[in-house]
Write an enzyme that holds these catalytic residues in place. Structure first.
Site, PDB file in Angstrom:
ATOM      1  N   HIS A 295      32.460  -9.569 -12.616  1.00  0.00           N
ATOM      2  CA  HIS A 295      31.197  -8.950 -12.966  1.00  0.00           C
ATOM      3  C   HIS A 295      31.142  -9.072 -14.501  1.00  0.00           C
ATOM      4  O   HIS A 295      32.004  -8.770 -14.966  1.00  0.00           O
ATOM      5  CB  HIS A 295      31.155  -7.648 -12.613  1.00  0.00           C
ATOM      6  CG  HIS A 295      29.720  -6.796 -13.101  1.00  0.00           C
ATOM      7  ND1 HIS A 295      29.892  -5.806 -13.845  1.00  0.00           N
ATOM      8  CD2 HIS A 295      28.433  -7.213 -12.807  1.00  0.00           C
ATOM      9  CE1 HIS A 295      28.905  -5.632 -14.299  1.00  0.00           C
ATOM     10  NE2 HIS A 295      27.758  -6.272 -13.651  1.00  0.00           N
ATOM     11  N   SER A 296      30.013  -9.505 -14.906  1.00  0.00           N
ATOM     12  CA  SER A 296      29.715  -9.698 -16.540  1.00  0.00           C
ATOM     13  C   SER A 296      30.876 -10.528 -16.979  1.00  0.00           C
ATOM     14  O   SER A 296      31.105 -11.554 -16.964  1.00  0.00           O
ATOM     15  CB  SER A 296      29.582  -8.228 -16.942  1.00  0.00           C
ATOM     16  OG  SER A 296      29.312  -8.404 -18.227  1.00  0.00           O
ATOM     17  N   MET A 297      31.476  -9.934 -18.206  1.00  0.00           N
ATOM     18  CA  MET A 297      32.446 -10.570 -18.746  1.00  0.00           C
ATOM     19  C   MET A 297      33.858 -10.908 -18.089  1.00  0.00           C
ATOM     20  O   MET A 297      34.195 -11.727 -18.267  1.00  0.00           O
ATOM     21  CB  MET A 297      32.917  -9.925 -20.023  1.00  0.00           C
ATOM     22  CG  MET A 297      31.862  -9.745 -21.086  1.00  0.00           C
ATOM     23  SD  MET A 297      30.952 -11.154 -21.947  1.00  0.00           S
ATOM     24  CE  MET A 297      32.451 -11.689 -22.853  1.00  0.00           C
TER      25      MET A 297
ATOM     26  N   GLN B 123      29.085 -12.386 -11.184  1.00  0.00           N
ATOM     27  CA  GLN B 123      27.888 -11.894 -11.132  1.00  0.00           C
ATOM     28  C   GLN B 123      27.499 -11.513 -12.431  1.00  0.00           C
ATOM     29  O   GLN B 123      28.108 -10.503 -13.242  1.00  0.00           O
ATOM     30  CB  GLN B 123      28.170 -10.508 -10.262  1.00  0.00           C
ATOM     31  CG  GLN B 123      28.763 -10.644  -8.882  1.00  0.00           C
ATOM     32  CD  GLN B 123      28.906  -9.480  -8.083  1.00  0.00           C
ATOM     33  OE1 GLN B 123      29.465  -8.425  -8.659  1.00  0.00           O
ATOM     34  NE2 GLN B 123      29.068  -9.579  -6.958  1.00  0.00           N
TER      35      GLN B 123
ATOM     36  N   THR C  79      27.219 -12.909 -15.252  1.00  0.00           N
ATOM     37  CA  THR C  79      28.026 -13.387 -16.227  1.00  0.00           C
ATOM     38  C   THR C  79      27.224 -14.271 -17.294  1.00  0.00           C
ATOM     39  O   THR C  79      26.995 -15.306 -16.841  1.00  0.00           O
ATOM     40  CB  THR C  79      29.379 -14.113 -15.628  1.00  0.00           C
ATOM     41  OG1 THR C  79      30.236 -13.291 -14.883  1.00  0.00           O
ATOM     42  CG2 THR C  79      30.261 -14.592 -16.742  1.00  0.00           C
TER      43      THR C  79
END
Length: 864
Positions: A124-126, A151, A153
Site C-alpha cells: 500500500h502506498s510507499m 495499492q 502507490t
C-alpha cells in the site's frame, strides 16, 4: 509476531514481522507449522501493519468456502509507521529488511510437501515502491517474487520531494525497471489507483512506467475495476470490500493445482488479472475455455428474424434457444448488440458454426466475449469479423423465481456513433455543447472530440426523456478512456437528469489517436440529450491537483523577491519598506516566467543542450513536466498568483503575531532596557553557534534549525517588547516627536526598518523549517532506537543556517545600508527566484539552499 534472526533483529530494531490470523486458524498456526501460500503485506507512509486484516480476513472466509483445499498465509511488516513519503532516508533500510523477511518466511515452509519458492507481495502506498525496490538490491534473486500488487502507490515520482534521498531512490528504482525490463518478465505487477477521491496520491502517479514490462504489468483505477466501479480515498483502498473481494478472487484463481502455490506461468497470471481487474465476462475464470460446444437438451428452438428483439422471463420452467440468422442482416447492419440482466456465471450466448435447418449442431461460446456492467452483461459483435458464424443463439435457461430481460438488436455503427466537441479549456464556464439522440436503440457511442489533456475538466449532463410512463431498467453511462484503464461508470434511473464529471488522470500519448467515448447503455423508447459545459474554477482545481505540491516554491519565490526589494529600498532611501507594499511592487511573474520558458525552448536544440550538459546543470523541472504532458505556460502564472496571495497573508500573519507575542510578553514580564551590544560576534554567540552545530551533527539537523528558529522568534519578541517599553516611558515623561533629538528619531526609524527586515527573514526561515520538519518528526519517533539521524538531509545546511541566523538576529539595517555588498545582496534574490522555480518544483529540498545563499549575502553585508 515472527521471531527474526538475532543479526536481523539487531540491525533493524524498529521493524517487526507478523503473521495474521483469527479464531481457530490463528490457534492452529501458533506453532508456525504453515501449509498455505505466503502473501506479504507492506504498509505505506505512516501505515500500520494491522491493515493486513482486511485482506487476511476475507481470504480466510474464502478458504473456508473451499474447505481449506487452498489457503493463504498473510504476513505483514511493521515499519514503525515511518513517514517514508516525506523522509526518504529509511527507504533503503526498509527494502533490505523486507528482503530478510522474505527469506525468513520461505524458511517457515521448508520441508513441507508443497513448499513455496516465492512470495506474493501487496504494497500500500510507499510499501509498493519498497517492493519494487527489492529488485535493485545486488544480492536479491528476482524469482523470490512472482506477483506484486500495489495499492495507491506513487510509482512515477514522489508526491512531496522533500529530500534528495527520496528523489534518488525513485530514480534508482524506475531506471532499474526500465533498463532491466527483460529480466523482470517473470514478475507480474498490478498497480491499482484510488481515482479522484484519493487526494493524497493522484492516480496519474500510480501508472507504472510505460517503457517497462509491456506484457507483464497492468495499471488500473478502482473506478474501472469490474464489480468495484467506485473511487476510493488513500486509506480506504486498503479495506474497500469490493476491491478486496476482486483481489482475493484473483489470488484463488492464480493457484496452480499441481504445486498448490501461485502459478509460475506469467501468461496465466496476466490473464487472471485482466479477468478480474479489466474486463469481467461474468464467467468464472477458466485458463483454457472450450472453444466449441454442443447445444444439447430438449429445449424449444425459436427463430427470430426481427432486427430488434426483447424477451422477459419470470418463473419459466422450460428453457429456450432463440436463433438469429446473420445472412439476412449482414448487408444492412455492421454489428449485433445483446444484453442480459441475469447476472449469473452461466453461458448464455453462442455463435453457430454448424447447423441443420432447425437446430445448431456445433457452436462457439460467445459468453467469454461479454462484459459485465453494474446492471447487465453485454456483448457487441462486429459481423465482418465473424464470417464463419451463421447464427447467433441466445440460451434462456429455466427460471424459477428469477426475473430477467434479454435484448438484442442489429445496428449500423455509424448510426449509433455521434461526435460531441468538448468545451474549450479557457471558456471558464461561458460555453457549452449539446446533442440530441433521437434513436430508440440500446447503445450509443458519444465521441468526446479534443478531450486529451489533463487540464481539461468539465461536466457532462445527460437528460433522458421517455414516451410511456412504464417501469424501465436503469441506464448505464460509461466514460471510456482508451489509452488507460481509468473508466468511470454511472447508473441512473430513467427518466432522469445525470451529471458526470469528466477529467483525465493521464494525457493521451503522442503516438495515440484514439478518442474518449461516452458509452450510453440506454433504455428503449427514451430520448437522451447530452451536453457538456466547463466549470469556471475547473482549470484552477486541475492545476492545484497536479501541481499543488510545488506551491511552496512559488510562495518562497514571492517572499524572496520581496526580500530583495526591501534591500533595494534600504539601499536607495535608507529605510526598509513594509512587506505588503514591497510584495506588490516586486512580485512580477512576467519577469520570471519568460526566462524559464525561453530556457525550456532552447533546450530543444542540440547545441544548447550540449552547452547545458557541459555546465553540469540539472534538468529544468518545467522541461520534465512538459515531456510528461503535465505543463503549459499558464500553469506557472496561476501558481505564481496563488503564491503571491499566500505570501501576502503570511507577511501579515507574521507581523501581527510578532506584535501579539510582544504584548503577551509585556503582560508576563516587564523587560528591562539594557545597553545594546553593537558587536555582531561575541564569545557568547560563538558558544551558541558551536553548541547548535554540535546538536546538528550529533542528533538531527532539523532540531538545530528549530532551536535557532525559536531563539530568533524569542529574540525579536523581546526586542519588540523593549521598544514598546521605551515608547511608553517616553510618553509618560512628556516627550513628543517634535522635541526629541534628531538622533533619537533616526534610532526609532532604524528600529522600525530592522523589525520589517527581521519579519521577512523569519518568513523565509519558517519555510526552511517547514520543509525540514518531516525529518525532525522521523527522528523524534525513532529516538529510542538511535540518537543520531542517519542519513540526515539537512545536517550540513543546518550548521550553515545556525551561523547565519545567529548573526542576522542581532543585526540591524543601520549596519547593512552602508555595506559595499548591499547592491549585490539586493540583486541576488531575483536570479535566485528564477533558479528556484526552474530547479525546485520537482525537488523541494533545493528551496532551502537558495534561501540560505540569499541570507548568506545579507550576513556578508553586515560584516563588510
Amino acid at each position: 509476531k515472527i521471531k527474526l534472526p538475532k543479526k536481523t533483529a539487531r540491525r533493524y530494531p524498529a521493524y517487526e514481522l507478523y503473521l495474521y490470523g483469527e479464531g481457530a486458524y490463528a490457534e492452529a498456526n501458533k506453532n508456525l507449522i504453515l501449509t498455505g501460500i505466503p502473501v506479504l503485506f507492506l504498509p505505506g507512509n505512516a501505515g500500520s501493519y494491522k491493515q493486513v486484516r482486511s485482506l487476511g480476513s476475507i481470504a480466510l472466509r474464502k478458504a473456508e468456502d473451499v474447505d481449506f483445499k487452498y489457503h493463504f498465509n498473510f504476513f505483514s511488516v511493521n515499519f514503525n509507521e515511518e513517514l517514508v513519503a516525506l523522509y526518504g532516508g529509511s527507504l533503503q533500510r526498509q527494502t533490505k529488511f523486507v528482503h530478510e523477511c522474505i527469506k525468513v518466511i520461505l524458511k517457515l515452509y521448508r520441508d513441507r510437501e508443497f513448499a513455496p519458492t516465492s512470495v506474493a507481495i501487496i504494497g500500500h502506498s510507499m510499501g509498493g515502491l519498497v517492493a519494487r525496490a527489492l529488485l535493485t538490491l545486488k544480492n536479491f534473486r528476482p524469482e523470490l517474487i512472482n506477483l506484486l500488487i500495489t495499492q495507491a502507490t506513487p510509482h512515477v515520482a514522489p508526491v512531496m520531494p522533500l529530500d534528495k534521498y527520496l528523489t534518488d531512490f525513485y530514480t534508482a528504482v524506475n531506471n532499474h525497471w526500465i533498463l532491466k525490463a527483460q529480466d523482470l518478465r517473470n514478475l507480474t505487477t498490478l498497480s491499482v489507483a484510488g481515482g479522484f477521491r484519493d487526494y493524497q496520491v493522484r492516480s496519474g502517479l500510480t501508472f507504472l512506467p510505460r517503457l517497462s514490462q509491456h506484457d507483464s504489468a497492468l495499471s488500473v483505477v478502482s473506478s474501472a475495476v469490474p464489480r468495484t466501479w467506485a473511487s476510493t480515498d488513500h486509506l480506504s483502498i486498503v479495506w474497500c470490500k469490493e476491491l478486496i473481494l476482486a483481489t482475493i478472487r484473483a489470488f484463488f484463481d492464480l493457484i496452480d493445482e499441481n504445486t498448490r502455490q501461485i502459478t509460475e506461468n506469467p501468461k496465466k497470471r496476466m490473464s487472471v488479472l485482466n479477468h478480474h481487474f479489466v474486463r469481467h465476462p461474468a464467467k468464472i475464470f477458466e485458463e483454457n475455455p472450450e472453444v466449441f460446444t454442443e447445444l444439447t437438451g430438449a429445449f424449444m428452438w425459436i427463430n427470430v428474424k426481427a432486427s430488434k428483439w426483447t424477451y422477459s422471463a419470470y418463473n419459466d420452467s422450460d428453457g429456450k434457444y432463440f436463433t438469429f440468422p446473420l445472412a439476412s442482416h449482414r448487408k444492412s447492419y455492421s454489428h449485433i448488440y445483446c444484453q442480459n440482466s441475469m447476472l449469473d456465471t452461466n453461458s448464455w450466448i453462442y455463435g453457430c458454426v454448424s447447423s441443420n435447418s432447425s437446430v445448431c449442431l456445433e457452436a462457439t461460446d460467445l459468453s467469454w466475449r461479454a462484459e459485465l456492467l453494474p446492471t447487465v452483461k453485454v456483448v457487441i459483435l462486429k459481423l465482418e469479423d465473424n464470417p464463419s458464424l451463421s447464427h447467433i443463439v441466445i440460451y434462456v435457461q429455466p427460471t424459477v423465481g428469477n426475473k430477467f430481460t434479454l435484448d438484442c438488436e442489429f445496428f449500423k455503427e455509424d448510426s449509433r456513433t455521434v461526435q460531441l466537441p468538448v468545451t474549450n479549456l479557457f471558456s471558464f464556464g461561458l460555453s457549452s455543447r449539446k446533442i440530441l439522440l433521437n434513436s430508440t436503440g440500446l447503445l450509443y457511442n458519444v465521441q468526446l472530440q479534443h478531450f486529451d489533456q489533463i487540464y481539461q475538466a468539465f461536466k457532462i449532463y445527460i437528460e433522458s426523456h421517455c414516451q410511456l410512463p412504464k417501469e424501465r431498467k436503469p441506464s448505464v453511462y460509461r466514460l471510456h478512456i482508451p489509452w488507460s484503464h481509468e473508466d468511470s461508470i454511472t447508473v441512473a434511473k430513467v427518466p432522469s437528469f445525470t451529471e458526470i464529471s469528466a477529467k483525465l488522470h493521464i494525457a493521451r500519448p503522442e503516438n495515440d489517436s484514439s478518442v474518449p467515448v461516452l458509452n450510453i447503455y440506454s433504455s428503449s423508447d427514451c430520448q437522451y440529450e447530452v451536453s457538456n459545459a466547463s466549470v469556471f474554477w475547473s482549470l484552477f482545481v486541475c492545476i492545484i491537483r497536479f501541481h499543488g505540491c510545488s506551491l511552496p516554491v512559488y510562495v518562497v519565490s514571492n517572499i524572496l523577491l520581496t526580500y530583495g526589494g526591501q534591500l533595494s529600498t534600504l539601499m536607495s532611501t535608507g529605510q526598509c519598506s513594509e512587506f505588503p507594499v514591497e510584495l506588490v511592487r516586486t512580485a512580477k511573474p512576467y519577469k520570471i516566467d519568460p526566462i524559464i520558458s525561453i530556457v525550456v525552448f532552447l533546450l530543444g536544440f542540440n547545441w544548447f543542450r550540449e552547452i547545458w550538459d557541459s555546465l553540469s546543470l540539472p534538468e529544468v523541472d518545467a522541461a520534465v513536466l512538459s515531456s510528461q504532458d503535465a505543463w503549459f505556460p499558464l500553469v506557472s502564472l496561476i501558481l505564481f498568483l496563488f503564491g503571491t496571495g499566500i505570501a501576502y497573508w503570511s507577511g501579515v500573519f507574521f507581523s501581527s503575531s510578532l506584535r501579539l507575542f510582544s504584548l503577551f510578553w509585556l503582560t508576563l514580564i516587564r523587560p528591562s532596557v539594557h545597553q545594546k551590544d553593537n558587536r555582531l560576534i561575541t564569545p557568547r554567540r560563538v558558544c551558541v553557534v558551536v553548541s547548535l552545530a554540535l546538536v546538528s551533527w550529533t542528533t538531527c539537523g532539523a532540531l538545530a534549525v528549530l532551536m535557532v528558529y525559536l531563539r530568533y522568534v524569542f529574540k525579536e519578541t523581546s526586542q519588540n517588547a523593549i521598544k514598546h517599553t521605551v515608547k511608553k516611558r517616553d510618553s509618560v515623561d512628556g516627550a513628543s516627536e517634535e522635541t526629541q533629538p534628531l538622533c533619537n528619531n533616526r534610532t526609532v526609524a532604524d528600529d522600525v526598518s530592522s523589525l520589517r527586515m527581521h519579519v521577512t527573514i523569519l518568513n523565509l526561515f519558517t519555510w526552511i523549517m517547514l520543509l525540514n520538519l518531516p525529518s525532525l518528526i522521523y527522528w523524534l519517533k525513532n529516538l529510542r532506537y538511535n540518537v543520531r539521524l542517519d542519513p540526515d538531509p539537512c545536517r550540513s545546511t543546518a550548521i550553515i543556517l545556525v551561523s547565519i541566523l545567529e548573526i542576522l538576529m542581532n543585526s540591524s539595517t543601520s549596519e547593512v545600508k552602508s555595506s559595499k555588498l548591499l547592491k549585490i545582496a539586493a540583486k541576488a534574490p531575483f536570479p535566485l527566484s528564477v533558479a528556484m522555480l526552474a530547479f525546485g518544483q520537482m525537488h523541494l529540498y533545493r528551496v532551502p539552499h537558495f534561501i540560505t545563499l540569499s541570507l548568506l549575502l545579507h550576513v556578508l553585508c553586515c560584516t563588510v
